[in-house]
Design an enzyme around this catalytic site. Structure first.
Site, PDB file in Angstrom:
ATOM      1  N   GLU A   1     -14.975  11.965  13.772  1.00 50.43           N
ATOM      2  CA  GLU A   1     -14.985  10.859  12.812  1.00 50.43           C
ATOM      3  C   GLU A   1     -13.584  10.277  12.654  1.00 50.43           C
ATOM      4  OE1 GLU A   1     -16.410  10.138   8.182  1.00 50.43           O
ATOM      5  OE2 GLU A   1     -16.344  12.158   8.989  1.00 50.43           O
TER       6      GLU A   1
ATOM      7  N   ARG B   1     -17.053  26.592  11.110  1.00 48.02           N
ATOM      8  CA  ARG B   1     -18.081  26.924  10.115  1.00 48.02           C
ATOM      9  C   ARG B   1     -19.460  27.090  10.720  1.00 48.02           C
ATOM     10  NH1 ARG B   1     -16.518  22.605   5.614  1.00 48.02           N
ATOM     11  NH2 ARG B   1     -16.679  21.336   7.482  1.00 48.02           N
TER      12      ARG B   1
END
Length: 178
Positions: free
Chosen positions: A102, A65
């Protein structure tokens, strides 16, 4: 305008415990997307000091993105786009860097060299800053490849996610979640 109105939180995606920020509504609304690009570029304090054209030579977009935002910033403000991709997606020669996410680990690659050899100034661009591992890895890659990184720019900063201890980067964001 509140850009957060165009971001949908998707709980437990892609895995349990992660709250994904879906930016599809922001991208789908032409006026909101254009406004976000202009405002993101406006976060760069010294954009006029990057080179004699007043823009960075390159916007380094992070897979996937980040490509959207880097491309739009390049079209609006000027400069080229450099892709930082997942391992195995670019032909050689490349430089690579592994890092922690993460909820996973990954490796990113960037072309090691461009045809005219003039690497110049760059702004690293992504959609979301979570732990900072990806952004740190791309800064390392950009330095290995010879770019002069001036700024790091993201649409969203998830301030509530603990950052990696040695991030030590100045990052500018349009939207933040505390």
């Amino acid at each position: 305008m509140s850009y957060k109105d165009y971001v949908i939180e998707v709980p437990d995606f892609p895995i349990q415990g992660v709250n994904f920020k879906d930016i599809s509504p922001l991208l789908a609304n032409q006026e909101t997307f254009r406004s976000a690009i202009v405002d993101m570029g406006g976060l760069l304090d010294n954009i006029r000091d990057y080179n004699n054209r007043g823009v960075p030579d390159y916007w380094i977009g992070i897979d996937a993105r980040g490509f959207i935002f880097a491309s739009a910033l390049a079209v609006y403000f000027g400069g080229g786009v450099v892709m930082c991709r997942k391992k195995g997606k670019l032909p050689p020669p490349v430089v690579s860097e592994s890092y922690s996410l993460e909820y996973d680990t990954s490796t990113l690659e960037m072309k090691d060299g461009i045809p005219d050899g003039n690497k110049g100034t760059a702004v690293i661009v992504d959609d979301v800053l979570a732990t900072g591992g990806t952004l740190r890895a791309v800064n390392v890659l950009a330095n290995k490849a010879g770019y002069d990184v001036k700024d790091n720019l993201v649409l969203i900063d998830l301030k509530y996610v603990p950052k990696v201890v040695d991030l030590n980067l100045k990052v500018k964001s349009l939207i933040s979640y505390e």
